[in-house]
Scaffold this motif. Structure first.
Motif, PDB file in Angstrom:
ATOM      1  N   LEU A  18      51.065  37.219  34.450  1.00 18.05           N
ATOM      2  CA  LEU A  18      50.381  36.219  33.635  1.00 18.05           C
ATOM      3  C   LEU A  18      48.925  36.077  34.075  1.00 18.05           C
ATOM      4  CD1 LEU A  18      53.138  33.496  33.218  1.00 18.05           C
ATOM      5  CD2 LEU A  18      52.190  34.971  31.463  1.00 18.05           C
ATOM      6  N   LEU A  19      48.704  36.153  35.391  1.00 16.47           N
ATOM      7  CA  LEU A  19      47.332  36.071  35.904  1.00 16.47           C
ATOM      8  C   LEU A  19      46.508  37.261  35.407  1.00 16.47           C
ATOM      9  CD1 LEU A  19      45.323  34.634  37.804  1.00 16.47           C
ATOM     10  CD2 LEU A  19      46.076  36.180  39.592  1.00 16.47           C
ATOM     11  N   VAL A  20      47.116  38.474  35.473  1.00 18.92           N
ATOM     12  CA  VAL A  20      46.408  39.663  34.994  1.00 18.92           C
ATOM     13  C   VAL A  20      46.060  39.506  33.511  1.00 18.92           C
ATOM     14  CG1 VAL A  20      46.675  42.113  34.503  1.00 18.92           C
ATOM     15  CG2 VAL A  20      47.394  41.227  36.701  1.00 18.92           C
ATOM     16  N   GLY A  21      46.983  38.930  32.742  1.00 18.52           N
ATOM     17  CA  GLY A  21      46.708  38.689  31.328  1.00 18.52           C
ATOM     18  C   GLY A  21      45.495  37.796  31.144  1.00 18.52           C
ATOM     19  N   SER A  22      45.410  36.734  31.947  1.00 17.39           N
ATOM     20  CA  SER A  22      44.280  35.819  31.825  1.00 17.39           C
ATOM     21  C   SER A  22      42.980  36.499  32.258  1.00 17.39           C
ATOM     22  CB  SER A  22      44.508  34.579  32.691  1.00 17.39           C
ATOM     23  OG  SER A  22      45.820  34.125  32.516  1.00 17.39           O
ATOM     24  N   VAL A  23      43.071  37.314  33.334  1.00 13.26           N
ATOM     25  CA  VAL A  23      41.882  38.043  33.792  1.00 13.26           C
ATOM     26  C   VAL A  23      41.394  38.976  32.688  1.00 13.26           C
ATOM     27  CG1 VAL A  23      41.072  39.776  35.433  1.00 13.26           C
ATOM     28  CG2 VAL A  23      42.463  37.886  36.230  1.00 13.26           C
ATOM     29  N   GLY A  24      42.345  39.641  32.010  1.00 14.04           N
ATOM     30  CA  GLY A  24      41.987  40.531  30.917  1.00 14.04           C
ATOM     31  C   GLY A  24      41.296  39.785  29.794  1.00 14.04           C
ATOM     32  N   LEU A  25      41.798  38.614  29.492  1.00 14.93           N
ATOM     33  CA  LEU A  25      41.205  37.788  28.439  1.00 14.93           C
ATOM     34  C   LEU A  25      39.751  37.468  28.779  1.00 14.93           C
ATOM     35  CD1 LEU A  25      42.195  36.413  25.845  1.00 14.93           C
ATOM     36  CD2 LEU A  25      42.692  34.393  27.189  1.00 14.93           C
ATOM     37  N   PHE A  26      39.480  37.330  30.055  1.00 15.46           N
ATOM     38  CA  PHE A  26      38.137  36.980  30.516  1.00 15.46           C
ATOM     39  C   PHE A  26      37.232  38.213  30.576  1.00 15.46           C
ATOM     40  CE2 PHE A  26      35.238  36.440  34.159  1.00 15.46           C
ATOM     41  CZ  PHE A  26      34.484  35.398  33.662  1.00 15.46           C
ATOM     42  N   ARG A  27      37.788  39.356  31.019  1.00 14.12           N
ATOM     43  CA  ARG A  27      36.946  40.509  31.344  1.00 14.12           C
ATOM     44  C   ARG A  27      36.657  41.440  30.183  1.00 14.12           C
ATOM     45  NH1 ARG A  27      38.398  44.513  35.795  1.00 14.12           N
ATOM     46  NH2 ARG A  27      36.255  45.150  35.480  1.00 14.12           N
ATOM     47  N   LEU A  28      37.650  41.665  29.313  1.00 17.18           N
ATOM     48  CA  LEU A  28      37.506  42.743  28.340  1.00 17.18           C
ATOM     49  C   LEU A  28      36.399  42.439  27.326  1.00 17.18           C
ATOM     50  CD1 LEU A  28      41.262  43.601  27.910  1.00 17.18           C
ATOM     51  CD2 LEU A  28      39.537  44.921  29.094  1.00 17.18           C
TER      52      LEU A  28
END
Lengths: 119, 167
Positions: A18-28
């Motif tokens: 879930l954290l990786v998902g949120s990081v992706g939402l921020f980074r991509l």
């Protein structure tokens, strides 16, 4: 003790995804790429947390507790539809795509739901 | 190709079973009264929406479905790890893209299932299907090889779905 250990491991795995998902939402960089991160993290991240819940409560209380399977089922039914409607809406309002996106010239063709011409 | 029988009491055994089990799990009580209510609802609900789901395909080979679901679950786990690496890795290495997948099927139900499968496996989202159902447009997070992705979707997901629905 063992049960608590196993369910903790599943909770951590779920939390990490879930954290990786949120990081992706921020980074991509663009909307279409950002769409991938949260829709995907939900399937495995929430899945792992539900497995932890099933294991923990099946041993803590009497009888097997599989109501969590329903949550999984509803996520599997709704997540693809949400992703589809979001990307459809994004195409409709012509959100910009990353410059190096492959087949960027086909966006208009996709938006108007034309078939791919046969060559 | 088999279509569901509109006038049967149970037009689709799978919908019946699914509704029956989901109702029991939702209410979480397994007394006789609740079993009867579940039975009633799983017959009445498909009947109420019969106009919406008219002309739907029936599952031709139901025994193939558990294998397909297990394969999908495995693929979700594997590709989740891959997408996690891509998300955390260097953005510059990612090559996103729209990919046009030519479809062999023309039936709405199998195409919906294929599109949902693609959206559930990380790294790919079904964006749109062409109006004549001949092309499925997929957005992928990283496309190193366009043809390989198309081949993978067709072989891994479309072929078993075609078998399951017999179309």
């Amino acid at each position: 003790m063992i049960v608590e250990l196993i369910s903790s491991i599943f909770l951590i795995i779920g939390g990490v995804f879930l954290l990786v998902g949120s990081v992706g939402l921020f980074r991509l960089p663009d909307f279409y790429m950002r769409l991938h991160a949260p829709t995907k993290a939900s399937t495995l991240g929430i899945g792992a947390i539900l497995v932890a819940s099933i294991i923990f409560f099946s041993f803590k209380e009497e009888g097997i507790n599989i109501q969590e399977m329903l949550i999984t089922l509803f996520i599997f039914l709704t997540a693809p539809i949400t992703a589809h409607m979001l990307s459809k809406a994004a195409l409709h309002v012509r959100l910009p795509t990353e410059p190096h996106t492959l087949n960027r010239d086909k966006v208009e063709q996709i938006r108007t739901r034309q078939a791919e011409p046969k060559d | 190709m088999k279509r569901i029988k509109e006038n049967a009491i149970v037009p689709s055994p799978f919908t019946f079973l699914l509704l029956f089990i989901v109702w029991l799990l939702l209410t979480n009580s397994y007394g006789l009264g609740n079993l009867l209510l579940a039975l009633f609802l799983s017959i009445a609900l498909p009947w109420l929406v019969r106009d919406i789901r008219s002309n739907t395909l029936r599952v031709a080979k139901p025994l193939k479905t558990p294998g397909y679901i297990l394969m999908l679950l495995w693929d979700i786990i594997v590709s989740n790890v891959i997408v996690a690496q891509q998300v955390l890795g260097a953005k510059e290495n990612l090559r996103p893209g729209f990919v046009a997948v030519p479809l062999d099927m023309r039936e709405p139900l199998p195409i919906t299932l294929l599109a949902s499968t693609i959206s559930l496996t990380p790294g790919t989202v079904s964006t749109e299907v062409s109006e004549d159902y001949s092309t499925l447009y997929v957005h992928a997070l990283n496309v190193p090889d366009e043809q390989a992705l198309i081949q993978q979707i067709k072989q891994r997901y479309e072929t078993p779905l075609k078998e399951i629905f017999g179309c």
